[in-house]
Design a protein around this motif. Structure first.
Motif, PDB file in Angstrom:
ATOM      1  N   ASP A  70       8.776  13.159  24.774  1.00  0.00           N
ATOM      2  CA  ASP A  70       9.090  13.611  23.428  1.00  0.00           C
ATOM      3  C   ASP A  70       9.730  12.428  22.706  1.00  0.00           C
ATOM      4  OD1 ASP A  70       9.806  15.100  21.233  1.00  0.00           O
ATOM      5  OD2 ASP A  70      11.235  16.398  22.275  1.00  0.00           O
ATOM      6  N   ASN A  71       9.363  12.252  21.437  1.00  0.00           N
ATOM      7  CA  ASN A  71       9.970  11.193  20.617  1.00  0.00           C
ATOM      8  C   ASN A  71      10.610  11.839  19.423  1.00  0.00           C
ATOM      9  OD1 ASN A  71       7.926   8.388  19.908  1.00  0.00           O
ATOM     10  ND2 ASN A  71       7.706   9.669  21.717  1.00  0.00           N
ATOM     11  N   TYR A  72      11.819  11.467  19.138  1.00  0.00           N
ATOM     12  CA  TYR A  72      12.454  11.952  17.919  1.00  0.00           C
ATOM     13  C   TYR A  72      12.535  10.793  16.939  1.00  0.00           C
ATOM     14  CZ  TYR A  72      16.203  12.883  14.677  1.00  0.00           C
ATOM     15  OH  TYR A  72      16.933  12.996  13.542  1.00  0.00           O
ATOM     16  N   TRP A  73      11.965  10.954  15.762  1.00  0.00           N
ATOM     17  CA  TRP A  73      12.122   9.946  14.711  1.00  0.00           C
ATOM     18  C   TRP A  73      11.780  10.525  13.357  1.00  0.00           C
ATOM     19  CZ3 TRP A  73       7.529   6.653  13.270  1.00  0.00           C
ATOM     20  CH2 TRP A  73       6.387   6.917  14.015  1.00  0.00           C
ATOM     21  N   GLN A  74      11.746   9.671  12.362  1.00  0.00           N
ATOM     22  CA  GLN A  74      11.549  10.113  10.989  1.00  0.00           C
ATOM     23  C   GLN A  74      10.675   9.102  10.252  1.00  0.00           C
ATOM     24  OE1 GLN A  74      15.795   9.969   9.736  1.00  0.00           O
ATOM     25  NE2 GLN A  74      15.747  12.195   9.885  1.00  0.00           N
ATOM     26  N   THR A  75      10.125   9.532   9.143  1.00  0.00           N
ATOM     27  CA  THR A  75       9.390   8.600   8.283  1.00  0.00           C
ATOM     28  C   THR A  75      10.299   7.409   7.968  1.00  0.00           C
ATOM     29  OG1 THR A  75       8.338  10.521   7.285  1.00  0.00           O
ATOM     30  CG2 THR A  75       8.087   8.425   6.122  1.00  0.00           C
ATOM     31  N   HIS A  89       0.828  -1.212   0.000  1.00  0.00           N
ATOM     32  CA  HIS A  89       0.000   0.000   0.000  1.00  0.00           C
ATOM     33  C   HIS A  89       0.853   1.248   0.000  1.00  0.00           C
ATOM     34  CE1 HIS A  89       0.320   0.575   4.384  1.00  0.00           C
ATOM     35  NE2 HIS A  89      -0.240  -0.591   4.623  1.00  0.00           N
ATOM     36  N   CYS A  90       0.258   2.263  -0.594  1.00  0.00           N
ATOM     37  CA  CYS A  90       0.922   3.547  -0.678  1.00  0.00           C
ATOM     38  C   CYS A  90      -0.144   4.551  -0.293  1.00  0.00           C
ATOM     39  CB  CYS A  90       1.400   3.749  -2.108  1.00  0.00           C
ATOM     40  SG  CYS A  90       2.060   5.383  -2.361  1.00  0.00           S
ATOM     41  N   VAL A  91      -0.126   4.968   0.968  1.00  0.00           N
ATOM     42  CA  VAL A  91      -1.156   5.886   1.448  1.00  0.00           C
ATOM     43  C   VAL A  91      -0.691   7.311   1.160  1.00  0.00           C
ATOM     44  CG1 VAL A  91      -2.520   6.645   3.429  1.00  0.00           C
ATOM     45  CG2 VAL A  91      -1.760   4.258   3.302  1.00  0.00           C
ATOM     46  N   VAL A  92      -1.537   8.050   0.498  1.00  0.00           N
ATOM     47  CA  VAL A  92      -1.239   9.455   0.217  1.00  0.00           C
ATOM     48  C   VAL A  92      -2.208  10.283   1.054  1.00  0.00           C
ATOM     49  CG1 VAL A  92      -1.196  11.255  -1.543  1.00  0.00           C
ATOM     50  CG2 VAL A  92      -0.457   8.922  -2.107  1.00  0.00           C
ATOM     51  N   PHE A  93      -1.660  11.222   1.783  1.00  0.00           N
ATOM     52  CA  PHE A  93      -2.476  12.048   2.669  1.00  0.00           C
ATOM     53  C   PHE A  93      -3.701  12.580   1.928  1.00  0.00           C
ATOM     54  CE2 PHE A  93      -3.486  16.223   4.555  1.00  0.00           C
ATOM     55  CZ  PHE A  93      -3.821  15.798   5.825  1.00  0.00           C
ATOM     56  N   GLY A  94      -4.873  12.373   2.473  1.00  0.00           N
ATOM     57  CA  GLY A  94      -6.122  12.784   1.837  1.00  0.00           C
ATOM     58  C   GLY A  94      -6.196  14.294   1.710  1.00  0.00           C
ATOM     59  N   GLY A  95      -6.648  14.746   0.577  1.00  0.00           N
ATOM     60  CA  GLY A  95      -6.806  16.180   0.392  1.00  0.00           C
ATOM     61  C   GLY A  95      -5.612  16.839  -0.265  1.00  0.00           C
ATOM     62  N   ASP A 144      -2.588  11.173  11.401  1.00  0.00           N
ATOM     63  CA  ASP A 144      -3.411  10.839  10.243  1.00  0.00           C
ATOM     64  C   ASP A 144      -2.769   9.635   9.565  1.00  0.00           C
ATOM     65  OD1 ASP A 144      -5.472  12.518   8.183  1.00  0.00           O
ATOM     66  OD2 ASP A 144      -4.140  11.069   7.205  1.00  0.00           O
ATOM     67  N   ILE A 145      -3.586   8.781   8.955  1.00  0.00           N
ATOM     68  CA  ILE A 145      -3.009   7.608   8.287  1.00  0.00           C
ATOM     69  C   ILE A 145      -2.082   7.992   7.139  1.00  0.00           C
ATOM     70  CG2 ILE A 145      -4.743   5.834   8.856  1.00  0.00           C
ATOM     71  CD1 ILE A 145      -5.666   6.666   5.798  1.00  0.00           C
ATOM     72  N   GLY A 146      -2.138   9.245   6.701  1.00  0.00           N
ATOM     73  CA  GLY A 146      -1.268   9.705   5.620  1.00  0.00           C
ATOM     74  C   GLY A 146       0.188   9.859   6.043  1.00  0.00           C
ATOM     75  N   TRP A 147       0.448   9.800   7.330  1.00  0.00           N
ATOM     76  CA  TRP A 147       1.825   9.956   7.824  1.00  0.00           C
ATOM     77  C   TRP A 147       2.309   8.651   8.435  1.00  0.00           C
ATOM     78  CZ3 TRP A 147       1.959  13.838   5.095  1.00  0.00           C
ATOM     79  CH2 TRP A 147       1.069  14.889   5.191  1.00  0.00           C
ATOM     80  N   VAL A 148       3.609   8.590   8.650  1.00  0.00           N
ATOM     81  CA  VAL A 148       4.175   7.364   9.199  1.00  0.00           C
ATOM     82  C   VAL A 148       3.620   7.071  10.591  1.00  0.00           C
ATOM     83  CG1 VAL A 148       6.242   8.448  10.188  1.00  0.00           C
ATOM     84  CG2 VAL A 148       6.325   6.064   9.479  1.00  0.00           C
ATOM     85  N   VAL A 149       3.361   8.107  11.375  1.00  0.00           N
ATOM     86  CA  VAL A 149       2.816   7.874  12.726  1.00  0.00           C
ATOM     87  C   VAL A 149       1.475   7.152  12.620  1.00  0.00           C
ATOM     88  CG1 VAL A 149       2.047   8.931  14.874  1.00  0.00           C
ATOM     89  CG2 VAL A 149       3.980   9.914  13.648  1.00  0.00           C
ATOM     90  N   THR A 153       4.974   1.603   0.899  1.00  0.00           N
ATOM     91  CA  THR A 153       5.820   2.763   0.659  1.00  0.00           C
ATOM     92  C   THR A 153       5.065   3.976   1.187  1.00  0.00           C
ATOM     93  OG1 THR A 153       4.932   3.294  -1.516  1.00  0.00           O
ATOM     94  CG2 THR A 153       6.748   1.728  -1.456  1.00  0.00           C
ATOM     95  N   ILE A 154       5.827   4.956   1.603  1.00  0.00           N
ATOM     96  CA  ILE A 154       5.215   6.187   2.136  1.00  0.00           C
ATOM     97  C   ILE A 154       6.181   7.336   1.881  1.00  0.00           C
ATOM     98  CG2 ILE A 154       6.142   5.717   4.457  1.00  0.00           C
ATOM     99  CD1 ILE A 154       3.718   7.201   5.601  1.00  0.00           C
ATOM    100  N   TYR A 155       5.630   8.489   1.619  1.00  0.00           N
ATOM    101  CA  TYR A 155       6.492   9.643   1.334  1.00  0.00           C
ATOM    102  C   TYR A 155       6.783  10.447   2.594  1.00  0.00           C
ATOM    103  CZ  TYR A 155       5.640   8.289  -3.361  1.00  0.00           C
ATOM    104  OH  TYR A 155       5.590   7.543  -4.500  1.00  0.00           O
ATOM    105  N   THR A 156       8.000  11.002   2.630  1.00  0.00           N
ATOM    106  CA  THR A 156       8.358  11.896   3.741  1.00  0.00           C
ATOM    107  C   THR A 156       7.538  13.184   3.597  1.00  0.00           C
ATOM    108  OG1 THR A 156      10.171  12.830   2.437  1.00  0.00           O
ATOM    109  CG2 THR A 156      10.708  10.989   3.903  1.00  0.00           C
ATOM    110  N   SER A 157       7.596  14.024   4.613  1.00  0.00           N
ATOM    111  CA  SER A 157       6.723  15.207   4.643  1.00  0.00           C
ATOM    112  C   SER A 157       7.080  16.282   3.624  1.00  0.00           C
ATOM    113  CB  SER A 157       6.767  15.839   6.025  1.00  0.00           C
ATOM    114  OG  SER A 157       6.195  14.983   6.957  1.00  0.00           O
ATOM    115  N   GLY A 158       8.286  16.225   3.062  1.00  0.00           N
ATOM    116  CA  GLY A 158       8.664  17.242   2.077  1.00  0.00           C
ATOM    117  C   GLY A 158       9.020  18.570   2.706  1.00  0.00           C
ATOM    118  N   THR A 159       9.524  18.538   3.940  1.00  0.00           N
ATOM    119  CA  THR A 159       9.909  19.784   4.602  1.00  0.00           C
ATOM    120  C   THR A 159      11.155  20.371   3.947  1.00  0.00           C
ATOM    121  OG1 THR A 159       9.093  18.787   6.623  1.00  0.00           O
ATOM    122  CG2 THR A 159      10.316  20.818   6.874  1.00  0.00           C
ATOM    123  N   THR A 160      12.071  19.488   3.562  1.00  0.00           N
ATOM    124  CA  THR A 160      13.342  19.983   3.034  1.00  0.00           C
ATOM    125  C   THR A 160      13.418  19.937   1.514  1.00  0.00           C
ATOM    126  OG1 THR A 160      14.231  17.776   3.376  1.00  0.00           O
ATOM    127  CG2 THR A 160      14.667  19.385   5.086  1.00  0.00           C
ATOM    128  N   GLY A 161      12.392  19.506   0.848  1.00  0.00           N
ATOM    129  CA  GLY A 161      12.443  19.463  -0.610  1.00  0.00           C
ATOM    130  C   GLY A 161      11.497  18.416  -1.133  1.00  0.00           C
TER     131      GLY A 161
END
Ligand code: ATP
Ligand code: MG
Length: 651
Positions: A404-409, A150-156, A297-302, A252-260
């Motif tokens: 606090d939790n530090y992690w990444q997609t 599955h490849c979940v893309v954030f809704g909207g 949201d299910i659109g994110w790794v969390v 597969t899932i996409y990172t948030s695109g904060t840096t590009g």
């Protein structure tokens, strides 16, 4: 099945402390991860714990076969069939419904049968573009059941962003809905999806649609199918789990695109299942039969790890919430909605983000005291630095430990935090904690690559391979990009770079100071934007702040601050803004020295963020430097960036 479910075993009987636990994961990784692997069911036992023959590619549990859906749903039927599994709550539509494990099992099989009927088999991609509705979880679990990726893309997301993801994932089927809803406003998804399919080169064979009756839908003949039709057709379907190799791709899932440009993170099956089961026990201290509430949201790794898979694998009920943190089930403002859900469903572990807490912080603090939160053992926050004032506000308001939790997609589960299930250590405000088991975290000098071992030396936070189970396998379809992006950024060393900048204090606690490209170099002094933001957010008149480095002919770079004031009246009052600007500068002088003082503090009503709520500093910086703002496809509210443009233009 090879192993019993040990959820109820006495916890951590041999573990004297977290330090010992961590050391074992470093010194005897095979024994450590073999032990953790007992937390899930295996159809076939693995023959090799970790194959790291070709760094940086780590293959976990080779030879083993398992299935995420089996572990999340089927295996609980024996002991907890009638217990709550998925608790769906929408303050957008007023719908509230609990699915037991047995009911979830039935719904997932109906969805899996529908996918089978559309020709979906193991390895096929299924793109999920959905609002926060129970069917989205059924869809993810049904894919896992069949071995479809599955490849979940954030809704909207807008059509352009969706189209590029369709072309990257090349899905056989897309699952979507008529509409989502945000703050009572309906967002029609179907027209966005139709437009995206028109724009994309790849075309799906079929589109499965959930009709929530929120927006009219035009069905394309021969392509679009309604879930209600297929669900009725497969009411009694029995679809068995397809046993997958541990190293088979789950999603597969996409990172948030904060840096590009977002990166397509690819994850395995067995390693991920073990990582989640272990984190539920050791980090979140979640126990079977209890309720977990993640507000993501299910659109994110969390959402993947801690709304859908993690809690269910642990035999917990999971709350899936659609709506704002400030609206009630009747659609009316209600700043205590989350806490009333904690009380009602006796939530023991809750997971949210600093950005959500900052929204709540604008409300009456008495709202934190209205409900009985005695079930709650901890509130976990992740996604962005948790500034001390926000952390203190929520911690004192709720009287619950904040972790606090530090992690990444890319990591799929926390890299640095407090392992609350192993040893209830105190958190330090401003620090997510210490490296988690399995992660050999180091701080390296950015340009020499030398390891910095002294307390409080600033450098890049990196992970020495092999990365632990659950960590990304590679970038989808692009091994070379994976190696070049993440593993070659520090000269002379093959280590995974987080691209975050941090320090470790005398006690071994890490502090994340911002992204490596957010480091500001003022006249030779290197400062993390986070340090300056932390100082500014301590001012009582500040609700939110973003600091960026802006090119300066004299000093190389100067800091520029954009502040959302607590009192919006400041925005239209020149004298009040000037006063607040002066106070903020003085505060930074006092905390960090004049070198860190922003050259200007500008006031805005909102800051530009990604859809996942992260500050888009690079876009602010580009605007300040008069450059093109780059890829803005993941941006939430374009008006916020326009405000920055206007403020900068006004001088
Ligand atoms: P992209 O990689 O596409 O630029 P992104 O990095 O924002 O986007 P995510 O994977 O969603 O995508 O976010 C991970 C990043 O978020 C981390 O690398 C870090 O910069 C930040 N982050 C997450 N949690 C924390 C935390 N607890 N404290 C500080 N920073 C955090
Ligand atoms: Mg990132």
């Amino acid at each position: 099945m090879c192993h019993p479910n040990p959820q109820n075993e006495s916890r951590d009987k041999n573990m004297a402390s977290y330090a010992d636990f961590y050391r074992q994961s470093m010194d005897q990784p095979e024994a450590f991860w073999t032990e953790q692997a007992k937390l899930i069911d295996w159809h076939k036992p693995f023959t090799r714990v970790c194959n790291y023959d070709k760094p940086p590619f780590a293959h976990w549990y080779e030879g083993g076969q398992t299935n995420l859906c089996h572990n999340a749903v089927d295996r609980h039927l024996k002991d907890r069939a009638d217990q709550a599994a998925l608790i769906y709550v929408s303050s957008e539509t007023g719908v509230e419904k609990t699915y037991s494990f047995k009911e979830l099992h039935v719904e997932v099989q109906r969805m899996a049968a529908s996918l089978l009927a559309m020709g979906v088999v193991k390895g096929d991609r299924v793109l999920i573009y959905m609002p926060m509705i129970a069917e989205a979880a059924f869809a993810m679990l049904a894919c896992a059941r069949l071995g479809a990726i599955h490849c979940v893309v954030f809704g909207g997301f807008a059509s352009g962003s969706l189209a590029s993801r369709i072309d990257d994932a090349t899905p056989k089927v897309i699952i979507s809905a008529d509409a989502g809803s945000r703050g009572g406003k309906v967002v029609a998804y179907k027209p966005l999806l139709d437009e995206a399919i028109k724009l994309s080169t790849h075309k799906p064979d079929a589109v499965l649609l959930v009709d929530r009756q929120l927006a009219p839908m035009h069905l394309v003949a021969g392509r679009d199918l309604l879930w209600s039709t297929l669900r009725a057709k497969y009411m009694a379907a029995q679809v068995h789990c397809v046993w997958l190799d541990s190293t088979d791709i789950s999603y597969t899932i996409y990172t948030s695109g904060t840096t590009g440009k977002p990166k397509g993170v690819q994850r395995d099956t067995g390693g991920y299942a073990v990582a989640l089961a272990a984190s539920m026990k050791h980090i979140f201290d979640g126990r079977a039969g209890e309720t977990y509430f993640s507000t993501s949201d299910i659109g994110w790794v969390v959402g993947h790890s801690y709304i859908v898979y993690g809690p269910l694998i642990a035999g917990m009920a999971t709350i899936m919430y659609e709506g704002l943190p400030t609206q009630g089930m009747d659609g009316q403002p209600n700043g205590a909605i989350w806490w009333s859900l904690v009380e009602k469903y006796k939530v023991t572990a809750m997971f949210s983000a600093p950005t959500a807490v900052r929204v709540l912080r604008k409300q009456d603090p008495a709202l934190l005291k209205k409900n009985d939160l005695s079930s709650l053992r901890a509130l976990f926050l992740a996604g962005e630095p948790l500034d001390e004032p926000t952390g203190r506000w929520i911690s004192e308001g709720l009287n619950v430990p904040i972790i606090d939790n530090y992690w990444q997609t890319e990591s799929g589960w926390p890299i640095i935090t407090i392992a609350n299930g192993v040893e209830k250590k105190a958190s330090k405000f401003g620090s997510p904690g210490v490296p988690m088991y399995g992660y050999r975290v180091k701080i390296l000098h950015e340009s020499t690559g030398e390891e910095l071992t002294q307390p409080n030396e600033k450098g890049v936070v990196v992970i020495d391979g092999p990365t632990p189970p659950g960590f990304m396998q590679t970038i989808w379809k692009d091994d070379a990009r994976f190696v070049n992006t993440y593993w070659k950024s520090v000269p002379g060393k093959m280590v995974y770079s987080t691209f975050d900048w941090g320090i470790r204090d005398e006690d071994g606690y890490f502090f994340i100071l911002g992204r490596t490209d957010d480091v500001i170099n003022v006249a030779g002094h290197r400062l993390g934007t986070r340090e300056i933001e932390e100082s500014i957010s301590g001012h009582a008149g500040v609700a939110e702040v973003a600091v960026v480095g802006v090119a300066d002919a004299l000093k190389g770079q100067v800091a520029m601050a954009f502040v959302v004031p607590k009192e919006s009246a400041v925005l239209d009052d020149a004298a009040a803004s000037l006063k607040l600007e002066g106070d903020i500068m003085k505060r930074v002088d006092g905390d960090l020295g004049a070198v860190a003082r922003p050259s200007r503090v500008r006031f805005v009503s909102a800051l530009p963020k990604t859809r996942s709520g992260k500050l888009l500093r690079r876009a602010i910086q580009a605007v300040c430097e008069g450059r093109d703002a780059g890829d803005l496809t993941t941006m939430d509210d374009p008006a916020a960036l326009q405000q920055i443009r206007d403020r900068v233009a006004a001088k």
